[in-house]
Design an enzyme around this catalytic site. Structure first.
Site, PDB file in Angstrom:
ATOM      1  N   SER A   1      -5.507   2.860   4.630  1.00  0.00           N
ATOM      2  CA  SER A   1      -5.188   2.033   3.435  1.00  0.00           C
ATOM      3  C   SER A   1      -6.268   1.337   2.703  1.00  0.00           C
ATOM      4  O   SER A   1      -6.304   0.321   2.150  1.00  0.00           O
ATOM      5  CB  SER A   1      -3.971   1.022   3.672  1.00  0.00           C
ATOM      6  OG  SER A   1      -3.178   0.767   2.923  1.00  0.00           O
TER       7      SER A   1
ATOM      8  N   LYS B   1       3.723   6.623   5.021  1.00  0.00           N
ATOM      9  CA  LYS B   1       2.735   5.493   4.750  1.00  0.00           C
ATOM     10  C   LYS B   1       3.247   4.082   4.902  1.00  0.00           C
ATOM     11  O   LYS B   1       4.349   3.882   4.665  1.00  0.00           O
ATOM     12  CB  LYS B   1       2.085   5.457   3.055  1.00  0.00           C
ATOM     13  CG  LYS B   1       1.240   4.389   2.752  1.00  0.00           C
ATOM     14  CD  LYS B   1      -0.383   4.893   3.148  1.00  0.00           C
ATOM     15  CE  LYS B   1      -1.420   4.116   3.057  1.00  0.00           C
ATOM     16  NZ  LYS B   1      -1.338   2.894   3.773  1.00  0.00           N
TER      17      LYS B   1
ATOM     18  N   LYS C   1      -0.029   3.964  -2.794  1.00  0.00           N
ATOM     19  CA  LYS C   1      -0.778   4.981  -2.370  1.00  0.00           C
ATOM     20  C   LYS C   1      -0.568   6.257  -2.341  1.00  0.00           C
ATOM     21  O   LYS C   1      -1.103   7.464  -2.342  1.00  0.00           O
ATOM     22  CB  LYS C   1      -1.825   4.524  -1.351  1.00  0.00           C
ATOM     23  CG  LYS C   1      -3.050   3.225  -1.448  1.00  0.00           C
ATOM     24  CD  LYS C   1      -3.764   3.069  -0.321  1.00  0.00           C
ATOM     25  CE  LYS C   1      -4.448   1.704  -0.691  1.00  0.00           C
ATOM     26  NZ  LYS C   1      -3.888   0.706  -0.379  1.00  0.00           N
TER      27      LYS C   1
ATOM     28  N   SER D   1       0.927  -1.328   0.022  1.00  0.00           N
ATOM     29  CA  SER D   1      -0.086  -0.010  -0.155  1.00  0.00           C
ATOM     30  C   SER D   1       0.678   1.324   0.096  1.00  0.00           C
ATOM     31  O   SER D   1       0.369   2.573  -0.169  1.00  0.00           O
ATOM     32  CB  SER D   1      -1.087   0.061   1.150  1.00  0.00           C
ATOM     33  OG  SER D   1      -2.038  -0.963   0.957  1.00  0.00           O
TER      34      SER D   1
END
Length: 406
Positions: free
Chosen positions: A113, A218, A62, A59
């Site tokens: 997420s 992230k 993203k 993820s």
């Protein structure tokens, strides 16, 4: 700190000494198979391990999805499709048929997420998921991020969806330069509008709660990717970005904290070149002009590091035939230290300079050349005329005897 200037084939070397020379600091032991630590402002690499090797990102993908949503669709409304709602994996629990403001959806996606949010953003911003993925890859290529190939906006496993530690560091540097992105990834708690009741989201990035100075960005996990994280922290005017790929569940958070600690403890901000420092002369339109630096050069040095900046001047060729005034921007200088590019600085003129005038000698040589060409053309013309007359005599000799052949 003394500076010595020497010419090296159009570039210049500045020798600086900060401390007595010593060995680089020993980096921490990490569980991650791919890792990098960089200065967010200059891209200077402080630590690297398999930085160009490709890994599954999960993820942290993203980061690019959020950046494109901010820069290409921030004022749009996200309409959730059935395909978006049915995305597997982590979710923001968006409902098909509902409409949400883009800022709320991006914030929710980055905090928990949500793959449904990533898919809905891609459809809204790109018109379709394939076109949005194309936008992602084109942006990575424009930023010269190596080892990056996206196949979806969420990071779900795909053999063609890979990143490198260096590539993700470059992408994050650009994303963190956007104030909206920076604010989102530092948010700890947020909510989404009622449908029918508001949803509360808590950021999954533990660094925001446990690491002093953490500012984002992230985390990610899939079975194929294992644990991944892009982290960032700021202390004493220095911002560091780290990327950890294919880490272990037990090693991720200790690795993230230890790598940042190592960077802040062993590197400090220095200015090998200061604003106003005389850098040498630059040739602009056949005119040598003395120049100085228009800003400080920021560099993170460890104690005892010997710093040898290599300067490559890039003059503004549009000024080649124009007058130059004192303190005018006349170009830039690209700088590398110990084999690593560390940015560029503006070049400022230290004197005035009249427009470039071609010398009398050059003009006389031009006149001589022109006259020589004209004389050569004249001689060739006369030679061709004589040649034609002789050829006529050989072909038709009777004209010498008159018109009567008897």
């Amino acid at each position: 700190m003394a500076l010595a200037l020497t010419s090296i084939l159009g570039t210049f070397a500045l020798s600086t000494s900060v401390y007595a020379a010593s060995a680089p600091p020993t980096p921490p032991s990490l569980s991650a198979q791919g890792a990098i630590l960089v200065d967010a402002n200059t891209g200077q690499i402080l630590y690297g391990r398999h930085i160009r090797q490709e890994f599954y990102p999960a993820s942290i993908t993203k980061i690019m999805t959020a950046y494109l949503a901010i820069t290409h669709g921030w004022n749009k409304t996200v309409h959730v499709s059935v395909e978006a709602q049915n995305q597997p994996g982590s979710s923001c629990y968006l409902r098909a048929g509902q409409a949400y403001p883009m800022p709320r959806v991006v914030t929710a996606m980055m905090m928990v997420s949500g793959n449904d949010a990533a898919y809905a953003i891609a459809q809204t911003v790109g018109g379709s998921v394939p076109h949005f993925v194309q936008m992602m890859n084109q942006t990575a290529q424009r930023w010269h991020a190596p080892g990056i190939h996206f196949a979806n906006p969420s990071g779900l496993p795909n053999p063609h969806h890979v990143v490198s530690a260096l590539g993700m560091a470059i992408i994050t540097e650009h994303a963190m330069a956007n104030p909206i992105f920076r604010q989102i990834v530092a948010t700890k708690v947020a909510s989404l509008p009622p449908d029918p009741t508001p949803r509360i989201y808590y950021n999954q990035n533990r660094l925001l709660y446990t690491y002093p100075g953490a500012i984002g960005v992230k985390i990610g996990y899939t079975i194929e990717a294992d644990e991944t994280i892009v982290g960032a922290a700021q202390r004493h005017g220095v911002t560091l970005i780290e990327v950890l790929l294919k880490d272990t569940p037990a090693g991720l958070w200790p690795d993230a904290a230890n790598l940042l600690n190592w960077g802040f403890q062993h590197f400090s901000l220095v200015h090998p070149i200061k604003a106003g420092a005389i850098l040498g002369t630059v040739d602009i339109g056949h005119r040598p002009i003395l120049v100085k630096s228009g800003a400080n050069l920021n560099y993170l040095a460890y104690p005892g590091e010997s710093i040898h900046p290599i300067l490559h001047f890039v003059p503004n060729n549009h000024l080649a035939s124009k007058p130059i005034t004192r303190n005018e921007l006349v170009g830039s200088v690209q700088i590398s230290i110990n084999g690593q590019d560390v940015g560029s600085l503006p070049l400022i003129s230290l004197s005035t300079m009249a427009p470039y005038q071609k010398s009398f000698v050059w003009r006389w040589k031009w006149i001589e050349s022109t006259l020589a060409v004209m004389i050569l053309i004249k001689l060739l013309s006369r030679y061709r005329s004589r040649y034609r007359r002789r050829k006529t005599l050989r072909v038709n000799p009777w004209h010498l005897r008159g018109s009567d052949s008897r």
